[in-house]
Design a protein around this motif. Sequence first.
Motif, PDB file in Angstrom:
ATOM      1  N   VAL A  47      42.754  47.908  32.542  1.00  0.00           N
ATOM      2  CA  VAL A  47      43.407  48.764  33.534  1.00  0.00           C
ATOM      3  C   VAL A  47      44.807  48.214  33.739  1.00  0.00           C
ATOM      4  N   TYR A  88      42.361  43.361  34.317  1.00  0.00           N
ATOM      5  CA  TYR A  88      43.242  44.141  35.184  1.00  0.00           C
ATOM      6  C   TYR A  88      44.608  43.464  35.139  1.00  0.00           C
ATOM      7  N   ILE A 117      41.565  39.154  36.233  1.00  0.00           N
ATOM      8  CA  ILE A 117      42.739  39.845  36.771  1.00  0.00           C
ATOM      9  C   ILE A 117      43.936  38.918  36.604  1.00  0.00           C
TER      10      ILE A 117
END
Length: 269
Positions: free
Chosen positions: A4, A62, A95
């Motif tokens: 993402v 992410y 992340i």
Amino acid sequence: MKIVMVGAGRLATSLGISMHRVGHDILQVYSRTIESSEVLASMVDSVPICTIDAMRNDADVYIIALKDSVLPELIPLICDHACLKDDIRSSQRVILHTSGSTPMNLFESFATHYGVLYPMQTFSKERVLDFKDIPCFIEANDHVAFDVIHHLAGSVSNRVKQLSSEERKYLHMAAVFACNFSNHCYDLCAEILDQHGLSFDLMLPLIDETARKVHLLHPHQAQTGPAVRYDDNIINKHLEMLHNDSLSREIYELMSKSINLKMKQKNSH
């Protein structure tokens, strides 16, 4: 990897396209406006979104490629929505942010596995760069995050190096001098030339040779110009010519003094 991309700006565009080209699956592109996310999403066969609530929670990575000022606000929201802390689904998910000056520990209370992937380059949407030659500096809080980030960086760049947050902030500050300040000098140069009907193209051979020289010489050895020995005659003439632009005059004077001082200091050693 399933990714993402949080951001659709200059860095996110080049990085997203490079990752898509080597086979990573960009699941979604987030931006505050759907128009911005749609542009990048269309380039990487992805889904554009403009709210955190619409973000998927099953990605491997992410990547937050946004300006530093919004990171403290967005990181907790993204981590909470994607269940990246103390959740069985977060066992291998990572992340990261791409900032040169923001420390890695901004994630500390919100995620289990986290880190940084900082590509040190100047980016423009009009020029999508090949990441292979871009130095990528990585940092991770544990071996899970390190393995993921190292693999991700290595898939797009041939120049991956581990660097701490403390080291990275000095690298970023040095890059501001080398890139942003240099480009501002080009802008001031173009302004002077425009005012007198001259084209900035005239400077390109000089700019290109200046850049080529520091591939072979230390910047100190490559330094030339009236400030090296502080030629008062030329410097004072230039300062007088800038009498209508006090800020450019001040920059010229400070830069000349800085060049001369550094030359004296290094030549005395």
